[in-house]
Design a protein around this motif. Sequence first.
Motif, mmCIF file in Angstrom:
data_model
loop_
_atom_site.group_PDB
_atom_site.id
_atom_site.type_symbol
_atom_site.label_atom_id
_atom_site.label_comp_id
_atom_site.label_asym_id
_atom_site.label_seq_id
_atom_site.Cartn_x
_atom_site.Cartn_y
_atom_site.Cartn_z
ATOM 1 N N ARG A 13 22.495 4.173 -13.591
ATOM 2 C CA ARG A 13 23.457 4.646 -12.595
ATOM 3 C C ARG A 13 22.842 4.652 -11.203
ATOM 4 N NH1 ARG A 13 25.178 8.434 -16.427
ATOM 5 N NH2 ARG A 13 23.948 10.091 -15.451
ATOM 6 N N VAL A 14 21.584 5.035 -11.104
ATOM 7 C CA VAL A 14 20.948 5.067 -9.791
ATOM 8 C C VAL A 14 20.696 3.648 -9.280
ATOM 9 C CG1 VAL A 14 18.968 5.913 -8.478
ATOM 10 C CG2 VAL A 14 19.934 7.308 -10.295
ATOM 11 N N LEU A 15 20.346 2.730 -10.184
ATOM 12 C CA LEU A 15 20.188 1.337 -9.789
ATOM 13 C C LEU A 15 21.490 0.779 -9.230
ATOM 14 C CD1 LEU A 15 18.534 -1.284 -9.667
ATOM 15 C CD2 LEU A 15 19.155 -1.694 -12.056
ATOM 16 N N THR A 16 22.603 1.255 -9.748
ATOM 17 C CA THR A 16 23.902 0.800 -9.285
ATOM 18 C C THR A 16 24.086 1.058 -7.798
ATOM 19 O OG1 THR A 16 24.856 1.156 -11.467
ATOM 20 C CG2 THR A 16 26.388 1.045 -9.634
ATOM 21 N N ALA A 17 23.444 2.103 -7.291
ATOM 22 C CA ALA A 17 23.548 2.400 -5.864
ATOM 23 C C ALA A 17 22.995 1.265 -5.020
ATOM 24 C CB ALA A 17 22.799 3.698 -5.552
ATOM 25 N N VAL A 18 21.952 0.617 -5.496
ATOM 26 C CA VAL A 18 21.373 -0.496 -4.749
ATOM 27 C C VAL A 18 22.367 -1.662 -4.718
ATOM 28 C CG1 VAL A 18 19.343 -1.931 -4.451
ATOM 29 C CG2 VAL A 18 19.125 0.258 -5.630
ATOM 30 N N TYR A 19 22.979 -1.941 -5.871
ATOM 31 C CA TYR A 19 23.984 -3.001 -5.904
ATOM 32 C C TYR A 19 25.158 -2.676 -4.985
ATOM 33 C CZ TYR A 19 21.837 -5.560 -9.779
ATOM 34 O OH TYR A 19 20.998 -6.320 -10.548
ATOM 35 N N ALA A 20 25.509 -1.401 -4.894
ATOM 36 C CA ALA A 20 26.644 -1.019 -4.054
ATOM 37 C C ALA A 20 26.410 -1.392 -2.598
ATOM 38 C CB ALA A 20 26.900 0.476 -4.183
ATOM 39 N N SER A 21 25.162 -1.329 -2.142
ATOM 40 C CA SER A 21 24.873 -1.710 -0.756
ATOM 41 C C SER A 21 25.117 -3.198 -0.526
ATOM 42 C CB SER A 21 23.426 -1.357 -0.401
ATOM 43 O OG SER A 21 23.243 0.046 -0.387
ATOM 44 N N LEU A 22 24.890 -4.011 -1.545
ATOM 45 C CA LEU A 22 25.176 -5.446 -1.429
ATOM 46 C C LEU A 22 26.650 -5.692 -1.157
ATOM 47 C CD1 LEU A 22 23.375 -7.076 -4.507
ATOM 48 C CD2 LEU A 22 22.555 -7.071 -2.170
ATOM 49 N N MET A 23 27.497 -4.859 -1.763
ATOM 50 C CA MET A 23 28.923 -5.143 -1.811
ATOM 51 C C MET A 23 29.671 -4.796 -0.533
ATOM 52 S SD MET A 23 29.232 -3.667 -5.654
ATOM 53 C CE MET A 23 30.941 -3.195 -5.463
ATOM 54 N N SER A 24 29.028 -4.088 0.390
ATOM 55 C CA SER A 24 29.695 -3.695 1.626
ATOM 56 C C SER A 24 30.076 -4.924 2.453
ATOM 57 C CB SER A 24 28.770 -2.796 2.449
ATOM 58 O OG SER A 24 29.266 -2.642 3.767
ATOM 59 N N ASN A 25 31.239 -4.880 3.086
ATOM 60 C CA ASN A 25 31.638 -5.969 3.970
ATOM 61 C C ASN A 25 30.739 -6.066 5.199
ATOM 62 O OD1 ASN A 25 33.678 -6.713 2.263
ATOM 63 N ND2 ASN A 25 35.341 -5.886 3.509
ATOM 64 N N ASP A 26 30.043 -4.979 5.515
ATOM 65 C CA ASP A 26 29.096 -5.018 6.627
ATOM 66 C C ASP A 26 27.823 -5.758 6.266
ATOM 67 O OD1 ASP A 26 30.782 -3.536 8.271
ATOM 68 O OD2 ASP A 26 30.006 -1.631 7.520
ATOM 69 N N ALA A 27 27.641 -6.060 4.983
ATOM 70 C CA ALA A 27 26.472 -6.809 4.529
ATOM 71 C C ALA A 27 26.961 -8.084 3.840
ATOM 72 C CB ALA A 27 25.599 -5.949 3.614
ATOM 73 N N TYR A 28 26.820 -8.136 2.517
ATOM 74 C CA TYR A 28 27.105 -9.379 1.812
ATOM 75 C C TYR A 28 28.579 -9.572 1.468
ATOM 76 C CZ TYR A 28 22.058 -9.664 1.472
ATOM 77 O OH TYR A 28 20.725 -9.729 1.774
ATOM 78 N N GLY A 29 29.402 -8.544 1.679
ATOM 79 C CA GLY A 29 30.820 -8.683 1.400
ATOM 80 C C GLY A 29 31.567 -9.500 2.431
ATOM 81 N N ASN A 30 30.956 -9.657 3.623
ATOM 82 C CA ASN A 30 31.594 -10.441 4.678
ATOM 83 C C ASN A 30 30.594 -10.920 5.723
ATOM 84 O OD1 ASN A 30 32.896 -10.636 7.527
ATOM 85 N ND2 ASN A 30 34.615 -10.901 6.145
ATOM 86 N N ALA A 31 29.816 -9.985 6.285
ATOM 87 C CA ALA A 31 28.964 -10.315 7.426
ATOM 88 C C ALA A 31 27.978 -11.431 7.116
ATOM 89 C CB ALA A 31 28.221 -9.062 7.904
ATOM 90 N N PHE A 32 27.386 -11.391 5.925
ATOM 91 C CA PHE A 32 26.323 -12.335 5.583
ATOM 92 C C PHE A 32 26.809 -13.777 5.590
ATOM 93 C CE2 PHE A 32 24.008 -14.776 2.314
ATOM 94 C CZ PHE A 32 22.734 -14.741 2.861
ATOM 95 N N PHE A 33 28.004 -14.030 5.045
ATOM 96 C CA PHE A 33 28.451 -15.415 4.929
ATOM 97 C C PHE A 33 29.543 -15.761 5.930
ATOM 98 C CE2 PHE A 33 31.279 -13.102 2.058
ATOM 99 C CZ PHE A 33 32.519 -13.627 2.350
ATOM 100 N N ASN A 34 29.940 -14.820 6.789
ATOM 101 C CA ASN A 34 31.037 -15.089 7.703
ATOM 102 C C ASN A 34 30.689 -14.692 9.135
ATOM 103 O OD1 ASN A 34 33.579 -15.566 8.836
ATOM 104 N ND2 ASN A 34 34.336 -13.561 8.259
ATOM 105 N N THR A 35 30.502 -13.404 9.387
ATOM 106 C CA THR A 35 30.248 -12.926 10.745
ATOM 107 C C THR A 35 29.031 -13.607 11.352
ATOM 108 O OG1 THR A 35 31.150 -10.782 10.101
ATOM 109 C CG2 THR A 35 29.915 -10.878 12.167
ATOM 110 N N PHE A 36 27.997 -13.807 10.544
ATOM 111 C CA PHE A 36 26.759 -14.403 11.042
ATOM 112 C C PHE A 36 26.544 -15.809 10.479
ATOM 113 C CE2 PHE A 36 26.245 -9.791 11.356
ATOM 114 C CZ PHE A 36 26.092 -9.698 12.737
ATOM 115 N N ALA A 37 27.646 -16.543 10.293
ATOM 116 C CA ALA A 37 27.578 -17.972 9.978
ATOM 117 C C ALA A 37 27.486 -18.710 11.305
ATOM 118 C CB ALA A 37 28.807 -18.408 9.181
ATOM 119 N N LEU A 38 26.267 -18.938 11.767
ATOM 120 C CA LEU A 38 26.063 -19.494 13.097
ATOM 121 C C LEU A 38 26.498 -20.959 13.148
ATOM 122 C CD1 LEU A 38 22.583 -17.936 14.003
ATOM 123 C CD2 LEU A 38 24.854 -16.877 13.966
#
Length: 641
Positions: free
Chosen positions: A45-70
């Motif tokens: 359950r605690v490891l799941t918290a780390v995965y949850a950070s990946l899922m944010s749109n401010d990170a890999y949910g959007n920003a990583f492949f879209n906002t900062f697609a130079l």
Amino acid sequence: MRKYIIILSALLISFVSCNKNFLEVSSDSKYEGDYVFGNKEEINRVLTAVYASLMSNDAYGNAFFNTFALNSDVEFAAFAGELPSVNGEDFKAFDGARHAPTVQRLWDKMYEGIERANIFIDGIQKSPVFSKNDRDLTQQLGEAKVLRAMFYHDLVVMFGDVPFNTKPTMQLGTAFVIPVTDRNEILSFLIDDLMEAAPGMKSANEIAQGVERASKEFCQGMIARIALTRGGYALYPEGAKGTMKRMPDYKEYYAIAMQYADSVITSGKHNLNKSYRNVFIDETNNVVTNNDDPVFEIPFLRNGSGTVGSVTGPAVSGVENVTTHVWGVSGGGMRLNAFYHYSFDRADIRKDYVVGQWSYDATGTPQVLTDYTMYNNKWSKIWSDPGKALGNQSTGNTGINFPYMRYADVLLMYAEAVNEVENGVTGTHGAKAQNAFKQVRRRAFRDSVQSQKVDAYTNTVAASKESFFNAIVNERKWEFGGENIRWKDLVRWNLYSKVVYDTFMEYYIVASMVGGDFMEGSEKYQTLPFNKFYKRIPNPGNKDIYPNTTLNVIEFYNPWEGVLHPGTGWDMATFYAWYDENTSMPRAQIFYSFRGFIRGGSNSNWESLNRNNLPPVRYILPFPNQAIVMSNGAYKNNYGY
């Protein structure tokens, strides 16, 4: 054994997913005081918290492949403004400000993930439950280390030297400021850390969630990726505009990349048996395959997180955000360069799948796109089967997984590393490197005749180190379009400035041609289809032709294959209308879409640049203003920010 405070307040909500129950986080995910991990379920359950950070749109949910697609010769966003806006999208044009909210949110979310990983790694190793002989626990420890490496690696790629720490911040004291560390030290640490973790990890086919969790193959693939970053070029804050350089020991890291990419290949756990398009169509339909191309997919939650398939794919408009069909609206804003389509071999099946030329209105009627870009059709909400569609009122979050690493990437990393280490691909590992390259290219061509052409092409380019390297540069361009990999590859190859210069000139020359100015280089573009005839036709009902089997499609007529006009029932669309008759100049989008490096219009610099001696592209992002303020002056920005 005492346990420091773990703050996971963001996880007090409960995530629900029919096929991703491992991401459910209950309210007891907040641990305080003397709490100690007492059992494996709790640790998970605690490891799941780390995965949850990946899922944010401010990170890999959007920003990583879209906002900062130079911007590059693959991904591209057009900008009409001479000055950056405050929303932070302008970093795509190498221009932006440190107070941009997008940068602050990305920074915060990445460091949140790192802090959660640090807490977990420290906690599991101190837990009386932990044993190095327990593969479940060494697997979970390895997962946290791999995810931490993801966060740090991508921070280094985007920000350069960054604050680096591998302990929970509570252990550092309230007055401690995490020091900025040289990127090469960070990358070398991550490589060593993952080398230690990999032997204790499981293969994807041994994990219940498969490639939706970090596996041994993903760990090994990350070692290869980080090693190529460590061995590649990067922008350093030296001189007026920075300096591109790589470290003298770079070949040592290419050798590491070669070794660990080979470990993934030799394991036999992955292959490229699926057709190219089905890799992404299956992701759109929430089909997870553990032994094919995906090595690690970020596991988003259906209708709850991740904008893959909404910002990608054709735009779909709605009436008050509602459509008459079951797929709902899509923004379609993560676009491709207008000329990318023409770089492919005509027989390459990736060309017509990845590049989209029309959108849909609220009724599902297709509309031709005549813009500065084309759609990134790799994923789309409307590729999902009707029974799995998100509904006519669905908007942004889709739950479609993003493949952070694919086996095709591992194969091409291996081929590239061998070419560098052995000074070509005719030596000890040359045949295996050529075969790795062929595997990727063969999937892109349909029949045995084309496969023979792939073999002949590979034999030709394998003749020298330089020609094989150039073939890899192109193959990665065609294979990973729309995945925000291109600019990062160009950086580590030190090719970004030349590619951006040539891409600007391509847009500028074509826009000028429309206005009647046939400048030097125009002859190359004389055969571009400036006008295309098209008509709307019923859906062919075949996913090998078009992934949505319900909505009508557009058929284009090629006048070079027949008479100039095809006859009645056809409309005509005009492309490349990029010239402003009122100003007698190309439009602002031509001038300013690369403005942080090369620009036209007022304060133009394009005529003064020498293609053979170009300054570096300022791809590095600034430290956010809040981080600088909170560091009490310990952090500072370079690169002209």
